[in-house]
Motif scaffolding. Structure first.
Motif, short mmCIF file in Angstrom:
data_model
loop_
_atom_site.label_atom_id
_atom_site.label_comp_id
_atom_site.label_asym_id
_atom_site.label_seq_id
_atom_site.Cartn_x
_atom_site.Cartn_y
_atom_site.Cartn_z
N UNK A 155 7.30 5.10 13.07
CA UNK A 155 7.67 4.95 14.47
C UNK A 155 8.17 3.53 14.73
N UNK A 156 7.54 2.54 14.12
CA UNK A 156 7.98 1.16 14.28
C UNK A 156 9.37 0.96 13.67
N UNK A 157 9.62 1.56 12.52
CA UNK A 157 10.94 1.45 11.90
C UNK A 157 12.02 2.04 12.80
N UNK A 158 11.73 3.19 13.39
CA UNK A 158 12.71 3.82 14.28
C UNK A 158 12.92 2.98 15.54
N UNK A 179 0.79 -1.23 0.00
CA UNK A 179 0.00 0.00 0.00
C UNK A 179 0.82 1.28 0.00
N UNK A 180 2.06 1.23 0.51
CA UNK A 180 2.82 2.48 0.67
C UNK A 180 3.03 3.19 -0.66
N UNK A 181 3.20 2.42 -1.74
CA UNK A 181 3.45 3.03 -3.04
C UNK A 181 2.37 4.04 -3.41
N UNK A 182 1.13 3.76 -2.97
CA UNK A 182 0.02 4.63 -3.35
C UNK A 182 0.12 6.00 -2.69
N UNK A 214 21.53 5.31 9.18
CA UNK A 214 21.09 4.31 8.22
C UNK A 214 20.03 4.92 7.31
N UNK A 215 20.03 4.48 6.07
CA UNK A 215 19.01 4.92 5.13
C UNK A 215 17.86 3.94 5.17
N UNK A 216 16.68 4.45 5.47
CA UNK A 216 15.48 3.62 5.53
C UNK A 216 14.73 3.70 4.20
N UNK A 217 14.59 2.56 3.55
CA UNK A 217 13.72 2.47 2.39
C UNK A 217 12.32 2.23 2.91
N UNK A 218 11.62 3.32 3.16
CA UNK A 218 10.31 3.23 3.79
C UNK A 218 9.31 2.48 2.92
N UNK A 219 9.46 2.63 1.61
CA UNK A 219 8.49 2.02 0.70
C UNK A 219 8.63 0.50 0.67
N UNK A 220 9.88 0.02 0.78
CA UNK A 220 10.12 -1.43 0.68
C UNK A 220 10.49 -2.04 2.03
N UNK A 221 10.44 -1.27 3.10
CA UNK A 221 10.56 -1.74 4.48
C UNK A 221 11.90 -2.43 4.75
N UNK A 222 12.97 -1.75 4.45
CA UNK A 222 14.27 -2.29 4.85
C UNK A 222 15.28 -1.16 4.96
#
Length: 667
Positions: free
Chosen positions: A487-490, A197-200, A553-561
């Protein structure tokens, strides 16, 4: 501009107006969603302001939450629930040291009047918060008592306190909650079908469907008068020949005259249709013929981007098993025709190619579908002239010619000279009139058929637009989901750092997470809200007794890594200076200078996207938040990180020791 020279560690005035090296991130694409989640209506009631404040708080923008909830309280909307969230907003992404004097006084006044808030389940939470505030302000509060009261809360309230008061909770409290926090973050990170869904969220708002209309009929101002004049001459000449036959009562010739008129009408009508249909096929073949792009498609602008998108989507949506080069070659003509149309009808400076790509993708799929169904060139069947139609036309014209010869011979027997002249005049004027009327009628037919085709294309494209828009709206995450995922990623990043350094929260004096856009991200936001990015540059600072542990670190938020990780450790005295550069368009860059290394520039807000872009919003509402900069800095956790780094740069270990022994230090 010349970079500003960083001040010495003793300087406290560290905000300068300059654009240092590396201060530009650059944005790959940006979009503003036309939703009203952040637009407080004029004359909003205190209850409505509180609800909007809650929305800002949940969505990671405490600066705006504090303003709106405070306004609701000042207007009389004040109860335990409101005060609970007000305290959360006061401390969200900030420590007690980040508060100014007025804010601390307001918290003290609130704590002194806490006994008045006894309604609902929030009263127990407020009791624990009251004890914590008393400890923070040095007024004798017991931290252990506050901790027990907070830990006894129901999971929902405890999660809110843990999220928003994380910078004022003790290390012991956070240690007790950390296992549950980490497990919740692992689950929440992938919740609500995030990966699909993030892509949208970052997809540009699709522009409405358009179709090129029919070109106006190419009929000159003199065409109709000339055709009518020739028609009149033909009628006079033909009428004179009929009068001659009638005056001599030539029955056979009169019958031939009537036959010529009847078959002539049918033959000329069919010949006109035959000619138009044949010409129409040639016209469509020419339109679909492969040829170099027109001059307007060259260069580096919108038209060139359209060409690239057509090649991309046609190669992507090709028939199964067909080589993309062969498919591009086979569809070069029709692809060029469609490309020319899109480049013409959307060629505006304010229309980025991303907003048009949905239509190009639809056209590519539509061409594939029609090719598979064998209807890609269906106009050839539509304008095909059947053999029987051709035979009828030819027979009618042959009969007309034979009857006309009979009429002329009979008329010449009555009046040789005038009959011959009338025949010549009828022949030439009739031929000229037929040519003129053929052009006029064909242009009218062409205009009508093109209009019908254009209306059909627009209808089909509009239906595709509605389907795509509905899919985007149904898929796009809301602001609360985006903030919860971030927030979960952080949280996961912090957990990885604690594990790597083998630290627990008891070992952490203070910490800060600074989020900034990575290089060339896709950016999006709701109207009136903060920018969010497809890639973040996350920087974690863990302050311990031994110094500063920095994890980037670089977070690829769209692809979750996370893409790699950079760790730096330095002693307190190694941080020689901290300063913030501000460019003319409100971009902010945090510059860190170590004694043993070059200055590092951290882009906190990018000038390229700090100003709202009305061109990306399809709305009559002007999207110009007055606190746009503060809102984005608040969402980035900038204030707390800057205070810690400035304190270390100015005083080194002494600042840490002093901060730890201040009343209310809970690190």
């Amino acid at each position: 501009m010349t970079p500003h020279t960083p001040p010495t560690s003793s300087s406290r005035d560290t905000t300068v107006n300059s654009a240092g090296p590396g201060a530009t991130v650059g944005v790959q694409a940006k979009v503003v969603h036309n939703v009203n989640v952040y637009q407080v209506p004029p004359g909003a009631s205190p209850q409505e302001k509180f609800q909007f404040g809650l929305r800002f708080l949940d969505d990671g923008v405490p600066f705006n939450a504090r303003e709106l909830i405070s306004e609701a309280i000042a207007a009389g909307h004040d109860n335990a629930e409101v005060r609970f969230h007000w305290v959360l907003a006061m401390f969200s992404k900030r420590s007690y040291r980040d508060l100014d004097r007025l804010e601390r006084e307001r918290l003290d006044d609130f704590a002194n009047g806490m006994h008045t808030y006894t309604d609902g389940r929030y009263s127990s939470a407020l009791e624990g918060i009251k004890e914590l505030l008393a400890h923070l302000s040095g007024q004798g509060g017991n931290l252990d008592t506050a901790e027990k009261q907070i830990l006894a809360l129901d999971p929902e309230l405890l999660a809110l306190i843990q999220r928003h008061l994380e910078l004022v909770l003790s290390g012991a409290t956070k240690d007790k909650l950390w296992e549950a926090t980490r497990e919740r973050a692992k689950a929440d990170r992938y919740a609500s079908d995030r990966s699909s869904r993030v892509w949208a969220y970052f997809h540009p708002e699709p522009i409405r469907a358009r179709a090129r209309g029919a070109d106006e009929p190419q009929i000159g101002p003199a065409d109709r008068p000339r055709a009518m004049a020739a028609t009149v001459l033909f009628a006079l000449a033909a009428g004179y020949l009929g009068w001659l036959l009638l005056s001599q009562v030539e029955v056979a010739a009169l019958l031939a005259y009537l036959l010529a008129a009847a078959t002539g009408y049918v033959g000329i009508r069919d010949a006109s249709t035959w000619h138009y249909r044949t010409g129409r096929v040639r016209l469509e073949d020419y339109r679909n013929a492969a040829r170099p792009a027109g001059e307007h498609l060259r260069g580096k602008g919108f038209a060139k981007n359209v060409s690239r998108s057509f090649e991309h989507y046609f190669a992507r949506y090709r028939p199964h098993g067909m080589d993309y080069a062969a498919w591009l070659a086979e569809t070069a003509g029709i692809r060029g025709r469609l490309r020319d149309e899109i480049a013409e009808i959307y060629r505006e400076q304010s229309v980025p190619i991303g907003r048009v790509n949905w239509l190009i993708g639809y056209l590519a799929r539509d061409v594939r579908r029609r090719w598979q169904q064998g209807t890609l060139y269906d106009y050839r069947e539509r304008y095909h002239v059947p053999l029987a139609f051709k035979a009828r036309c030819m027979l009618a014209l042959v009969i007309t010619l034979a009857a006309a010869i009979n009429v002329v011979v009979a008329a010449a027997g009555v009046a040789p000279v005038t009959a011959s002249g009338a025949f010549i005049l009828a022949a030439f004027s009739g031929l000229y009139a037929a040519i003129r009327w053929q052009h006029i009628v064909s242009e009218i037919r062409r205009y009508h058929d093109d209009g019908v085709d254009a209306a059909q294309r627009l209808q089909e494209r509009s239906a595709a637009y509605r389907r795509w828009k509905a899919k985007l709206d149904a898929t796009r995450p809301d602001e609360t989901e985006m903030e919860a995922w971030l927030h979960s990623d952080k949280t996961i990043m912090i957990d990885q750092a604690l594990r790597h350094y083998q630290l627990s929260w008891r070992d952490i004096i203070s910490h800060a997470v600074l989020q900034a856009p990575a290089r060339r991200p896709k950016a999006g936001r709701a109207r009136g809200g903060p920018w969010r990015y497809s890639r973040y540059d996350l920087r974690l600072f863990l302050i311990t007794n031994d110094g500063v542990r920095e994890v980037n670190s670089e977070l690829d938020f769209e692809h979750i890594h996370f893409n790699g990780q950079e760790r730096n450790n330095f002693r307190f005295e190694a941080l020689s200076s901290v300063n913030v550069t501000e460019d003319r368009y409100n971009g902010r860059t945090l510059n860190l200078t170590l004694t043993n290394g070059p200055t590092r520039n951290i882009n906190v807000t990018d000038a390229e996207i700090m100003e709202p872009d009305p061109a990306t919003v399809q709305s009559d509402v002007v999207d110009t938040p007055m606190n746009f900069l503060q809102m984005n800095l608040s969402a980035a956790g900038f204030t707390h990180a800057l205070r810690i780094l400035e304190g270390i740069a100015a005083e080194g270990k002494r600042w840490i020791d002093r901060d730890r022994h201040l009343p209310g230090s809970v690190g």
